[in-house]
Design an enzyme around this catalytic site. Structure first.
Site, PDB file in Angstrom:
ATOM      1  N   SER A  83       0.981  -1.438   0.145  1.00 38.75           N
ATOM      2  CA  SER A  83      -0.214  -0.092   0.056  1.00 38.75           C
ATOM      3  C   SER A  83       1.022   1.081  -0.095  1.00 38.75           C
ATOM      4  CB  SER A  83      -1.124  -0.206   1.506  1.00 38.75           C
ATOM      5  OG  SER A  83      -2.210  -1.346   1.373  1.00 38.75           O
ATOM      6  N   LYS A  86       0.292   3.451  -3.153  1.00 36.81           N
ATOM      7  CA  LYS A  86      -1.467   4.144  -3.633  1.00 36.81           C
ATOM      8  C   LYS A  86      -0.390   5.808  -2.929  1.00 36.81           C
ATOM      9  CE  LYS A  86      -3.381   1.132  -1.167  1.00 36.81           C
ATOM     10  NZ  LYS A  86      -4.719   0.239   0.148  1.00 36.81           N
ATOM     11  N   TYR A 208      -3.320  -2.610 -10.227  1.00 33.27           N
ATOM     12  CA  TYR A 208      -3.070  -2.222  -9.012  1.00 33.27           C
ATOM     13  C   TYR A 208      -2.460  -3.680  -8.268  1.00 33.27           C
ATOM     14  CZ  TYR A 208      -4.480  -2.868  -3.677  1.00 33.27           C
ATOM     15  OH  TYR A 208      -4.525  -2.442  -2.390  1.00 33.27           O
ATOM     16  N   TYR A 260      -4.991   4.634   7.656  1.00 28.27           N
ATOM     17  CA  TYR A 260      -5.774   3.233   7.950  1.00 28.27           C
ATOM     18  C   TYR A 260      -6.792   4.218   9.353  1.00 28.27           C
ATOM     19  CZ  TYR A 260      -3.674   1.161   4.273  1.00 28.27           C
ATOM     20  OH  TYR A 260      -3.342   0.803   2.801  1.00 28.27           O
ATOM     21  N   VAL A 278       1.421  -3.616   3.941  1.00 26.85           N
ATOM     22  CA  VAL A 278       1.118  -5.028   4.095  1.00 26.85           C
ATOM     23  C   VAL A 278       2.555  -6.005   4.293  1.00 26.85           C
ATOM     24  CG1 VAL A 278      -1.431  -5.611   4.817  1.00 26.85           C
ATOM     25  CG2 VAL A 278       0.250  -5.988   3.055  1.00 26.85           C
TER      26      VAL A 278
END
Ligand code: DON
Length: 344
Positions: A83, A86, A208, A260, A278
């Site tokens: 992530s 992103k 992605y 998050y 992660v």
């Protein structure tokens, strides 16, 4: 009285010179020693290939806007960016379509939910923000290219500018995520159902999964952070990775949504625009000063690296790195990047 063996004296001298030369490296070494023993958290396994990571791996790097790099531990160990990709892909989408079009497709509101929550902002008919999986998949859908290989090529070239080297995709992780990415596919097709993404959503899901499988190390992450800290220019290669006006949008979204459902407490306690993945990585940005890159696979319940969180918290508290503090006192960590000249 026992006299020290000649080589001990040399080692001692080298040690002193190193410390004198770069006190920051000693600070990072001290943090590494302290948190290496912190054996909490769980290595991600919902993407089976990620479960192979060695939970003892731990690296910390700081890269400054004047091109200095300080690293300790497993700073060269490669892992998948996940992530952390992103915000950088979001920057490329801004370049491709401009602010208003991207905002019409992806919001900038924190969800307070987990990264893979199946929640969409039905009021504005878009995912809440580009840091959660839904928003990141919608962002990947915006990446231009005449065909799939060109879209992947543009992503890899963008990451290469930030890292100052050519980057590659870990095919085993990509295949592992592709085979098990049912939840992300569900999110993608739900967004297609609402007209939030285009018909070629399967291509964008593949894109992605590819972006998440890019191999980096924490030295790369620190340089990616330092590039944003330098207004979009890689401090070592001097190559521009993103137009300066877009940098503030990436840093804002990293601070408000990057961690998050821990983002609120993170902004409150640590106050560093950051993004976790992660794979065990965390990137942090101290605008105008430096980037932080940390790698340690064991994650907490929210999907953030346990050791990474503790190191950032300590650096922020000890050296005044909180975004709303450094404005007043200035990060004293910067002083530690300057070699101490003998006799000063
Ligand atoms: O889509 C996924 O679930 C992963 N490729 C990325 C998730 C991730 O890194 C969440 N970060 N903490």
């Amino acid at each position: 009285m026992t006299t020290a063996a000649p080589h001990d004296e040399v080692d001692l001298l080298i040690g002193k010179m190193k410390t004198a030369a770069a006190p920051l490296r000693e600070v990072l070494r001290e943090l590494h020693t302290r948190y290496a023993g912190l054996d909490e958290g769980k290595v991600a396994d919902y993407i089976p290939e990620l479960a192979k990571a060695d939970r003892r791996c731990f690296g910390i790097t700081i890269a400054t806007t004047d091109g200095q790099v300080f690293e300790v531990g497993d700073s060269k160990q490669l892992f998948t960016i996940q992530s952390i990709s992103k915000p950088f892909v979001y920057g490329l989408a801004l370049e491709d379509h401009g602010l208003e079009h991207v905002l019409s497709k992806v919001g900038v509101e924190p969800t307070g939910e987990a990264f893979n929550a199946i929640v969409l902002d039905e009021a504005s008919n878009r995912p809440f923000n580009p840091m959660v999986n839904a928003g990141a998949i919608a962002t990947a859908d915006l990446i231009k290219g005449k065909d799939f290989p060109e879209r992947v090529g543009r992503l890899l070239s963008m990451f290469g500018k930030y890292c100052g080297r050519e980057v590659y995709i870990d095919n085993s992780v990509f295949m592992s995520e592709r085979l098990t990415g049912h939840r992300n596919r569900a999110i993608g097709h739900l967004m297609l159902n609402f007209g939030m993404v285009g018909e070629k959503i399967e291509d964008s899901l593949e894109l992605y999964f590819q972006q998440c499988s890019v191999l980096v190390n924490c030295r790369d992450l620190a340089l990616m952070g330092a590039t944003l800290a330098s207004g979009g220019i890689n401090p070592i290669t001097k190559v521009r990775a993103i137009p300066q006006p877009y940098v503030k949008y990436l840093l804002s979204i990293m601070l408000s949504c990057g961690m998050y459902d821990y983002a609120g407490e993170w902004a409150y306690r640590v106050g560093i625009p950051s993004k976790s993945g992660v794979g065990g990585g965390i990137v942090g940005v101290i605008p105008g000063h430096f980037g932080i890159g940390i790698f340690s696979p064991p994650l907490d319940a929210k999907g953030n690296s346990v050791r990474g969180i503790r190191v950032c918290q300590e650096l922020s508290e000890r050296y005044g790195l909180h975004a709303f503090e450094s404005g007043f006192v200035g990060p004293s960590l910067v002083d530690l990047t300057t070699p101490v000249r003998p006799g000063r």
